[in-house]
Motif scaffolding. Structure first.
Motif, PDB file in Angstrom:
ATOM      1  N   UNK A   1      -2.642   5.144   7.464  1.00 44.49           N
ATOM      2  CA  UNK A   1      -3.216   3.807   7.427  1.00 44.49           C
ATOM      3  C   UNK A   1      -4.120   3.678   8.651  1.00 44.49           C
ATOM      4  N   UNK A   2      -5.403   3.430   8.416  1.00 39.19           N
ATOM      5  CA  UNK A   2      -6.383   3.323   9.496  1.00 39.19           C
ATOM      6  C   UNK A   2      -6.353   1.919  10.099  1.00 39.19           C
ATOM      7  N   UNK A   3      -6.347   0.908   9.231  1.00 36.17           N
ATOM      8  CA  UNK A   3      -6.292  -0.477   9.705  1.00 36.17           C
ATOM      9  C   UNK A   3      -5.894  -1.389   8.564  1.00 36.17           C
ATOM     10  N   UNK A   4      -5.420  -2.559   8.938  1.00 33.46           N
ATOM     11  CA  UNK A   4      -5.138  -3.605   7.964  1.00 33.46           C
ATOM     12  C   UNK A   4      -5.859  -4.861   8.427  1.00 33.46           C
TER      13      UNK A   4
ATOM     14  N   UNK B   1       0.825  -1.194   0.000  1.00 32.31           N
ATOM     15  CA  UNK B   1       0.000   0.000   0.000  1.00 32.31           C
ATOM     16  C   UNK B   1       0.865   1.251   0.000  1.00 32.31           C
ATOM     17  N   UNK B   2       1.842   1.291   0.900  1.00 30.19           N
ATOM     18  CA  UNK B   2       2.690   2.490   0.989  1.00 30.19           C
ATOM     19  C   UNK B   2       3.504   2.685  -0.294  1.00 30.19           C
TER      20      UNK B   2
ATOM     21  N   UNK C   1      -8.733  -3.619  -1.366  1.00 26.39           N
ATOM     22  CA  UNK C   1      -8.581  -5.072  -1.329  1.00 26.39           C
ATOM     23  C   UNK C   1      -7.392  -5.470  -2.196  1.00 26.39           C
ATOM     24  N   UNK C   2      -6.535  -6.333  -1.643  1.00 25.93           N
ATOM     25  CA  UNK C   2      -5.342  -6.808  -2.329  1.00 25.93           C
ATOM     26  C   UNK C   2      -5.337  -8.332  -2.353  1.00 25.93           C
TER      27      UNK C   2
ATOM     28  N   UNK D   1      -5.691  -9.456   1.377  1.00 19.85           N
ATOM     29  CA  UNK D   1      -5.485  -8.449   2.402  1.00 19.85           C
ATOM     30  C   UNK D   1      -6.400  -7.256   2.210  1.00 19.85           C
ATOM     31  N   UNK D   2      -6.630  -6.554   3.313  1.00 23.49           N
ATOM     32  CA  UNK D   2      -7.461  -5.357   3.320  1.00 23.49           C
ATOM     33  C   UNK D   2      -6.643  -4.235   3.943  1.00 23.49           C
ATOM     34  N   UNK D   3      -6.676  -3.051   3.350  1.00 21.76           N
ATOM     35  CA  UNK D   3      -6.033  -1.872   3.927  1.00 21.76           C
ATOM     36  C   UNK D   3      -7.033  -0.721   3.871  1.00 21.76           C
ATOM     37  N   UNK D   4      -7.336  -0.162   5.038  1.00 22.94           N
ATOM     38  CA  UNK D   4      -8.161   1.038   5.088  1.00 22.94           C
ATOM     39  C   UNK D   4      -7.216   2.212   5.298  1.00 22.94           C
TER      40      UNK D   4
END
Length: 126
Positions: A42-45, A1-2, A77-78, A55-58
């Motif tokens: 990043x709020x949450x993973x 994500x980053x 969504x990854x 994986x999920x990244x908010x």
């Protein structure tokens, strides 16, 4: 994500496309149409650990768009294929917060709305 966020900041469309799943990837990204990104939180993973394949990244990303500060809040969504994490898609939360920098809502010496802790003039208002 980053790494994808960094690629957007650097206008590195080739990397963004390379890390996008082929089933949802656009054929072209025009860097000239991309906003000037200036903050990422990043709020949450969820899921997405070493052994996982999904994986999920908010996150909340901040950009300067036509002299306005815009926040994009998304749950992405990854999937992992051949050892590489690929972006599949995301759900945008809300419709984005817009703060017009010309109306005085955010002045040059105010804290930047992106959450960096810097003054607006030294961050997104540069």
């Amino acid at each position: 994500m980053r790494s994808r966020y960094t690629a957007y900041v650097e206008k590195n469309s080739a990397y963004v496309l390379r890390t996008w799943h082929p089933s949802t990837r656009p054929s072209v990204l025009d860097p000239a149409t991309q906003p000037d990104w200036c903050g990422l939180t990043i709020v949450r993973t969820g899921q997405g650990r070493e052994a996982g394949n999904e994986g999920i990244v908010e996150f909340v990303a901040t950009a300067l768009v036509r002299n306005r500060v815009c926040k994009l809040h998304e749950v992405s969504r990854f999937v992992k294929e051949a050892g590489q994490w690929l972006y599949v898609g995301g759900e945008i939360i809300g419709n984005g917060e817009l703060v017009d920098a010309d109306t005085g809502k955010v002045s040059r010496n105010d804290p930047c709305p992106c959450g960096s802790g810097k003054k607006f003039k030294k961050c997104c208002g540069r």
